[in-house]
Design an enzyme around this catalytic site. Structure first.
Site, PDB file in Angstrom:
ATOM      1  N   ASP A  23      40.253  31.975  45.963  1.00  0.00           N
ATOM      2  CA  ASP A  23      40.110  33.796  46.060  1.00  0.00           C
ATOM      3  C   ASP A  23      39.462  34.420  45.095  1.00  0.00           C
ATOM      4  O   ASP A  23      40.071  35.626  45.147  1.00  0.00           O
ATOM      5  CB  ASP A  23      41.681  34.121  46.074  1.00  0.00           C
ATOM      6  CG  ASP A  23      42.686  33.365  47.111  1.00  0.00           C
ATOM      7  OD1 ASP A  23      42.106  32.852  48.143  1.00  0.00           O
ATOM      8  OD2 ASP A  23      43.890  33.200  46.976  1.00  0.00           O
ATOM      9  N   GLY A  25      34.060  34.950  49.923  1.00  0.00           N
ATOM     10  CA  GLY A  25      33.682  35.314  51.151  1.00  0.00           C
ATOM     11  C   GLY A  25      32.724  36.581  51.266  1.00  0.00           C
ATOM     12  O   GLY A  25      31.669  36.600  51.985  1.00  0.00           O
ATOM     13  N   HIS A  78      38.843  33.527  53.855  1.00  0.00           N
ATOM     14  CA  HIS A  78      37.661  34.477  52.997  1.00  0.00           C
ATOM     15  C   HIS A  78      37.404  35.626  53.713  1.00  0.00           C
ATOM     16  O   HIS A  78      37.414  35.772  54.879  1.00  0.00           O
ATOM     17  CB  HIS A  78      36.364  33.535  53.268  1.00  0.00           C
ATOM     18  CG  HIS A  78      36.570  32.088  52.534  1.00  0.00           C
ATOM     19  ND1 HIS A  78      35.506  30.890  52.649  1.00  0.00           N
ATOM     20  CD2 HIS A  78      37.462  31.605  51.555  1.00  0.00           C
ATOM     21  CE1 HIS A  78      35.882  30.090  51.869  1.00  0.00           C
ATOM     22  NE2 HIS A  78      37.050  30.284  51.368  1.00  0.00           N
ATOM     23  N   THR A  79      37.519  36.863  52.957  1.00  0.00           N
ATOM     24  CA  THR A  79      37.532  38.072  53.552  1.00  0.00           C
ATOM     25  C   THR A  79      35.969  38.734  53.366  1.00  0.00           C
ATOM     26  O   THR A  79      35.290  38.513  52.436  1.00  0.00           O
ATOM     27  CB  THR A  79      38.549  38.839  52.767  1.00  0.00           C
ATOM     28  OG1 THR A  79      39.635  38.273  52.415  1.00  0.00           O
ATOM     29  CG2 THR A  79      38.719  40.178  53.490  1.00  0.00           C
ATOM     30  N   LEU A  89      35.364  43.240  39.480  1.00  0.00           N
ATOM     31  CA  LEU A  89      35.002  44.020  38.294  1.00  0.00           C
ATOM     32  C   LEU A  89      35.732  45.298  38.186  1.00  0.00           C
ATOM     33  O   LEU A  89      36.296  45.665  37.129  1.00  0.00           O
ATOM     34  CB  LEU A  89      33.450  44.004  38.002  1.00  0.00           C
ATOM     35  CG  LEU A  89      33.201  44.336  36.518  1.00  0.00           C
ATOM     36  CD1 LEU A  89      33.386  43.451  35.513  1.00  0.00           C
ATOM     37  CD2 LEU A  89      31.565  44.513  36.374  1.00  0.00           C
ATOM     38  N   ASP A  90      35.566  45.843  39.434  1.00  0.00           N
ATOM     39  CA  ASP A  90      36.249  47.326  39.487  1.00  0.00           C
ATOM     40  C   ASP A  90      37.642  47.110  39.106  1.00  0.00           C
ATOM     41  O   ASP A  90      38.350  48.246  38.874  1.00  0.00           O
ATOM     42  CB  ASP A  90      35.878  47.849  40.919  1.00  0.00           C
ATOM     43  CG  ASP A  90      36.398  46.815  41.927  1.00  0.00           C
ATOM     44  OD1 ASP A  90      35.991  45.619  41.880  1.00  0.00           O
ATOM     45  OD2 ASP A  90      37.063  47.252  42.884  1.00  0.00           O
TER      46      ASP A  90
HETATM   47  P1  GDP Z   1      37.880  33.940  48.881  1.00  0.00           P
HETATM   48  O1  GDP Z   1      38.887  33.247  49.376  1.00  0.00           O
HETATM   49  O2  GDP Z   1      37.294  33.570  47.517  1.00  0.00           O
HETATM   50  O3  GDP Z   1      36.750  34.429  49.916  1.00  0.00           O
HETATM   51  O4  GDP Z   1      38.576  35.594  48.435  1.00  0.00           O
HETATM   52  P2  GDP Z   1      39.595  36.200  49.444  1.00  0.00           P
HETATM   53  O5  GDP Z   1      39.072  36.834  50.371  1.00  0.00           O
HETATM   54  O6  GDP Z   1      40.862  35.332  49.802  1.00  0.00           O
HETATM   55  O7  GDP Z   1      40.107  37.128  48.263  1.00  0.00           O
HETATM   56  C1  GDP Z   1      39.303  38.137  47.729  1.00  0.00           C
HETATM   57  C2  GDP Z   1      39.848  39.487  48.077  1.00  0.00           C
HETATM   58  O8  GDP Z   1      39.242  40.413  47.194  1.00  0.00           O
HETATM   59  C3  GDP Z   1      39.470  39.973  49.361  1.00  0.00           C
HETATM   60  O9  GDP Z   1      40.469  41.079  49.973  1.00  0.00           O
HETATM   61  C4  GDP Z   1      37.926  40.743  49.215  1.00  0.00           C
HETATM   62  O10 GDP Z   1      37.947  41.549  50.283  1.00  0.00           O
HETATM   63  C5  GDP Z   1      38.385  41.234  48.207  1.00  0.00           C
HETATM   64  N1  GDP Z   1      36.962  41.627  47.001  1.00  0.00           N
HETATM   65  C6  GDP Z   1      35.918  40.574  47.147  1.00  0.00           C
HETATM   66  N2  GDP Z   1      35.134  41.260  45.997  1.00  0.00           N
HETATM   67  C7  GDP Z   1      35.588  42.326  45.632  1.00  0.00           C
HETATM   68  C8  GDP Z   1      35.405  43.249  44.467  1.00  0.00           C
HETATM   69  O11 GDP Z   1      34.178  43.060  43.808  1.00  0.00           O
HETATM   70  N3  GDP Z   1      36.190  44.137  44.384  1.00  0.00           N
HETATM   71  C9  GDP Z   1      37.250  44.569  44.851  1.00  0.00           C
HETATM   72  N4  GDP Z   1      38.225  45.547  44.839  1.00  0.00           N
HETATM   73  N5  GDP Z   1      37.930  43.423  46.122  1.00  0.00           N
HETATM   74  C10 GDP Z   1      36.806  42.441  46.019  1.00  0.00           C
HETATM   75  P1  IMO Z   2      40.357  30.081  49.440  1.00  0.00           P
HETATM   76  O1  IMO Z   2      39.302  29.142  50.091  1.00  0.00           O
HETATM   77  C1  IMO Z   2      43.833  29.811  46.944  1.00  0.00           C
HETATM   78  C2  IMO Z   2      46.281  26.145  47.162  1.00  0.00           C
HETATM   79  C3  IMO Z   2      47.469  26.488  47.792  1.00  0.00           C
HETATM   80  C4  IMO Z   2      48.767  25.593  47.125  1.00  0.00           C
HETATM   81  C5  IMO Z   2      47.704  24.192  47.136  1.00  0.00           C
HETATM   82  C6  IMO Z   2      47.851  23.151  48.053  1.00  0.00           C
HETATM   83  O2  IMO Z   2      40.702  31.171  50.259  1.00  0.00           O
HETATM   84  O3  IMO Z   2      40.087  30.332  48.142  1.00  0.00           O
HETATM   85  P2  IMO Z   2      47.062  23.292  50.728  1.00  0.00           P
HETATM   86  O4  IMO Z   2      47.749  24.060  51.775  1.00  0.00           O
HETATM   87  O5  IMO Z   2      45.773  23.137  50.454  1.00  0.00           O
HETATM   88  O6  IMO Z   2      47.822  21.735  50.892  1.00  0.00           O
HETATM   89  O7  IMO Z   2      47.958  23.780  49.267  1.00  0.00           O
HETATM   90  O8  IMO Z   2      46.155  24.657  47.180  1.00  0.00           O
HETATM   91  N1  IMO Z   2      45.214  26.715  47.831  1.00  0.00           N
HETATM   92  C7  IMO Z   2      44.538  27.816  47.814  1.00  0.00           C
HETATM   93  N2  IMO Z   2      44.763  28.740  46.824  1.00  0.00           N
HETATM   94  N3  IMO Z   2      42.911  30.080  48.027  1.00  0.00           N
HETATM   95  C8  IMO Z   2      42.627  29.110  48.622  1.00  0.00           C
HETATM   96  O9  IMO Z   2      41.670  29.121  49.640  1.00  0.00           O
HETATM   97  C9  IMO Z   2      43.630  27.864  48.790  1.00  0.00           C
HETATM   98  N4  IMO Z   2      43.374  26.554  49.383  1.00  0.00           N
HETATM   99  C10 IMO Z   2      44.358  26.038  48.998  1.00  0.00           C
HETATM  100  O10 IMO Z   2      48.193  27.942  47.458  1.00  0.00           O
HETATM  101  O11 IMO Z   2      48.811  25.689  45.765  1.00  0.00           O
HETATM  102 MG    MG Z   3      41.171  33.117  49.727  1.00  0.00          MG
END
Ligand code: GDP
Ligand code: IMO
Ligand code: MG
Length: 422
Positions: free
Chosen positions: A12, A16, A40-41, A330-331
């Site tokens: 997270d 994305g 991934h958002t 960073l924001d």
């Molecule tokens: P990923 O799994 O690594 O793709 O990340 P996620 O999508 O699960 O979580 C990242 C969250 O932060 C999402 O809701 C994005 O839209 C948001 N996001 C990504 N970059 C930024 C940023 O620079 N600032 C803010 N405020 N939100 C961000």
């Molecule tokens: P993205 O790609 C955050 C974590 C789960 C749990 C552990 C095992 O969005 O960054 P699983 O269901 O994979 O067997 O769970 O791994 N986990 C993640 N945490 N972001 C992810 O993916 C994750 N993928 C698995 O929360 O702790």
């Molecule tokens: Mg994620």
């Protein structure tokens, strides 16, 4: 040009967002490991697209999305995402390729994931309950079913029935309702029809693309701290997250990769159990969670948050040998009077490395912090590094110098347009 994007923390990190940005110039966008535990958002013009299996750069014009052999697929989830993308006016005809070698997440895998987690009780790991561990366990114990079998229906029915009958015996031991084999087969037959137009030899496609020096973007999922081998196991996910997973998960040699991007969130977050040395609690944690909207993209669970753990990120970026750094969110730190960064750890008064500690020791570490003065100025919409507040520049320079990786992208908001390129 081949770009590889990897999360350098606990998932997270904002992969994305970075993948969508880099996808503007890519010919192919490739998922190569993990499954729909990933979330991934991408945010375009205020609309949020949470992708779980579909490559996140798919919204870019002219790009072909590839789900390569290392990915495990829940057919129902993938079909949902195909519908979402098509509803956004993007036809996936000749724009999406699914490898027949991908293993399938079956209903009994999800039931087993749930049953194991419930049986662990207080010691549950906090998996996403998407069936990841049980599917990968079946893959390596030769009990897996792949897209290939799904495309060969008679073989699939026989193998699915055998596996489901076996798994039902195990589920019965857990006191869980067994899988209804005929009902599931009926649904799977429909999924098969919907997915079959996209099933093609992804390996050959990507090899040719690499030979022709096409622009390929590999999208890592999760984060290196969740890697099966390099996490504090068992607080892990089931797949390898490190750079080498590109080779096992797509057939393309890592030697071909030009840029390995480490995506680092400006602070720490984590969903699920396991040690988190810089974890915050109380009001500070609540404020960061709310401002950063730190709720799971896949499960909606509140994420644990903490200060940036550079000691851990130093370890992960070394493992993946990153040569480009992208810092996100960073924001979210704007307005904090002080910002802390962990630069090392002590255990029983002695300096220790992340890699030398097991999960029990990690839980007892005392982080060594360096404290920065924060900034108040809004950084939303800033397009040049030099226009960032001086304290913000100091924070970023320190991270890049500590990691010895050049900073190339700074993300200052969720929207596609909010970034600084250096
Ligand atoms: P990923 O799994 O690594 O793709 O990340 P996620 O999508 O699960 O979580 C990242 C969250 O932060 C999402 O809701 C994005 O839209 C948001 N996001 C990504 N970059 C930024 C940023 O620079 N600032 C803010 N405020 N939100 C961000
Ligand atoms: P993205 O790609 C955050 C974590 C789960 C749990 C552990 C095992 O969005 O960054 P699983 O269901 O994979 O067997 O769970 O791994 N986990 C993640 N945490 N972001 C992810 O993916 C994750 N993928 C698995 O929360 O702790
Ligand atoms: Mg994620």
């Amino acid at each position: 040009m081949i770009n590889l994007v990897i999360g350098a923390q606990w998932g997270d990190e904002g992969k994305g967002k970075i993948v969508d940005l880099l996808g503007a110039n890519a010919d192919y966008a490739v998922r190569f490991h993990g499954g729909n535990n990933a979330g991934h958002t991408v945010v375009v013009a205020g609309k949020k697209y949470p992708f779980h299996l579909m490559p996140s750069a798919i919204l870019n014009k002219g790009i072909v999305g590839v789900i390569a052999n290392g990915v495990i697929i829940d057919p129902e989830v993938l079909i949902g995402e195909i519908k979402t993308v098509e509803a956004a006016g993007i036809s996936l005809k000749n724009k999406l390729v699914i490898s027949p070698r991908c293993h399938l997440i079956m209903p009994y895998h999800k039931a087993l994931d749930e049953a194991y987690e419930n049986a662990r009780g207080e010691n549950k790991l906090g998996t996403t309950r998407r069936g990841i561990g049980p599917t990968l366990a079946d893959k390596v114990s030769y009990n897996g079913l792949r897209v290939y079998e799904l495309m060969h229906w008679d073989i699939f029915v026989e193998k699915f029935t055998f596996q489901a009958e076996m798994k039902n015996k195990i589920l019965k031991l857990f006191g869980v309702t067994p899988i209804k084999i005929n009902g599931e087969l009926k649904k799977l037959k429909q999924y098969r029809e919907m997915l079959s137009p996209f099933v093609k030899d992804a390996y050959a496609l990507l090899q040719q693309a690499a030979d022709k020096k096409k622009n390929i973007l590999f999208e890592g999922a999760h984060g290196v701290m969740l890697d099966t081998d390099f996490s504090p196991y068992p607080f892990a996910t089931g797949s390898n997250v490190v750079a080498g997973a590109v080779n096992t998960g797509s057939g393309v040699s890592v030697k071909n990769v030009d840029k390995i991007w480490a995506v680092v969130k400006a602070y720490t977050s984590r969903v699920g159990g396991g040690p988190l040395p810089t974890e915050l609690s109380g009001k500070m944690a609540d404020d960061i969670r709310e401002k950063g909207q730190e709720y799971g993209t896949t499960t909606g669970r509140p994420r644990r948050v903490g200060w940036l753990d550079l000691a851990a990120v130093k370890f992960t970026t070394k493992v993946i040998d990153a040569n480009c750094l992208a810092i996100t969110k960073l924001d979210i730190l704007t307005g904090l009077p002080e910002i802390k960064v962990c630069v090392g750890y002590k255990l029983n008064g002695k300096l220790v490395d992340y890699s030398a500690c097991g999960y029990d020791e990690l839980a007892k570490l005392t982080p060594i912090y360096k404290t920065f003065t924060g900034w108040k100025e809004d950084i939303d919409g800033v397009k040049k590094f030099a226009k960032l507040p001086k304290n913000c520049q100091k924070y970023l320079k320190f991270i890049s110098e500590f990691l010895k990786i050049p900073l190339r992208i700074i993300s200052t908001g969720p929207d596609r347009k909010k970034y600084i390129k250096i």
